[in-house]
Design an enzyme around this catalytic site. Sequence first.
Site, mmCIF file in Angstrom:
data_model
loop_
_atom_site.group_PDB
_atom_site.id
_atom_site.type_symbol
_atom_site.label_atom_id
_atom_site.label_comp_id
_atom_site.label_asym_id
_atom_site.label_seq_id
_atom_site.Cartn_x
_atom_site.Cartn_y
_atom_site.Cartn_z
ATOM 1 N N HIS A 11 0.830 -1.210 0.000
ATOM 2 C CA HIS A 11 0.000 0.000 0.000
ATOM 3 C C HIS A 11 0.864 1.259 0.000
ATOM 4 C CE1 HIS A 11 -3.070 2.764 2.058
ATOM 5 N NE2 HIS A 11 -3.580 2.464 0.877
ATOM 6 N N HIS A 53 -0.966 11.436 -1.832
ATOM 7 C CA HIS A 53 -2.253 10.984 -1.291
ATOM 8 C C HIS A 53 -3.168 12.124 -0.843
ATOM 9 C CE1 HIS A 53 -5.091 9.506 1.734
ATOM 10 N NE2 HIS A 53 -5.109 8.404 1.017
HETATM 11 O O1 G3P Z 1 -6.668 1.869 -3.084
HETATM 12 C C1 G3P Z 1 -6.875 1.378 -1.805
HETATM 13 C C2 G3P Z 1 -6.686 2.450 -0.764
HETATM 14 O O2 G3P Z 1 -5.451 3.072 -0.983
HETATM 15 C C3 G3P Z 1 -7.797 3.461 -0.766
HETATM 16 O O3 G3P Z 1 -7.704 4.403 0.290
HETATM 17 O O4 G3P Z 1 -7.114 6.585 1.244
HETATM 18 O O5 G3P Z 1 -5.480 4.729 1.332
HETATM 19 O O6 G3P Z 1 -5.961 5.863 -0.822
HETATM 20 P P1 G3P Z 1 -6.511 5.429 0.516
HETATM 21 MG MG MG Z 2 -4.780 4.741 -2.189
#
Ligand code: G3P
Ligand code: MG
Length: 248
Positions: A11, A53
């Site tokens: 992630h 992000h």
């Molecule tokens: O794409 C999965 C996840 O990354 C979505 O939430 O806020 O971490 O980008 P976020």
């Molecule tokens: Mg994400």
Amino acid sequence: MTLKLPKIIGHRGVAAYAPENTLESIHSAADMGVEWVELDVKITKDQIAILFHDDTLERTTSASGNIAELTLAEIKELDAGSWFGESFIGAEIPTLEEAIDVLLERDLGVNIEIKPCSGREKETAEVALDVLSQIWDTREKLLLSSFQHVSLEAALDMAPDFHRGFLMPAEWPENWAELAQYLQVSAFNINGNECTKNQVGQLMDQEKPILAYTINDPDRARILQGWGVDGFFSDAPDAISEGLLMVH
Ligand code: G3P
Ligand code: MG
């Protein structure tokens, strides 16, 4: 070409071990043996696709204010590593193009999450797809996703042969099944910490891969896998891999 998804997707790179959405984080993922990473993409004021992000700079850089108001040259002045740890001082916010170079060099697959600042839903997708269409060949190792249906629609219009993932918030839209069909998605990316067994069951009827974000707890990963979830976004892939059935 069908998607070749792994069980675990790093992630934001591997956000537990390196500053999120940096080249350092992509390299760390590859060093750990992770096969795919998820990255968040926005555009700069001068319309360049970058990895980032938040809408604002405070949390992950040395500056403050809105990222959408800065040009790439201004963004490149920022330190996106020191907030995370001394060894990352000087890490830059990468362009999507720079990130793709590393992904290709390290032979990684990628989930590009189109994360537009408000009002830039269509153009963020278009700019990102423009870059991807020019330099990304392997359709089975790329999944586009977004919480913004307008962004997914732009992706469908511009590059229908790229796989799209339907990124669902904790609160599902009532017409999710129709939307997913309209957007011709290849996967469902759901909030794995909030979802219920019943919801996962509904998705299984769609007969497409189900991916859960953001899972860092091995017990939760095991429960979700038992319900039918196929893959997991994790900040710490090593922490959840133990105990998961890894057969494809
Ligand atoms: O794409 C999965 C996840 O990354 C979505 O939430 O806020 O971490 O980008 P976020
Ligand atoms: Mg994400």
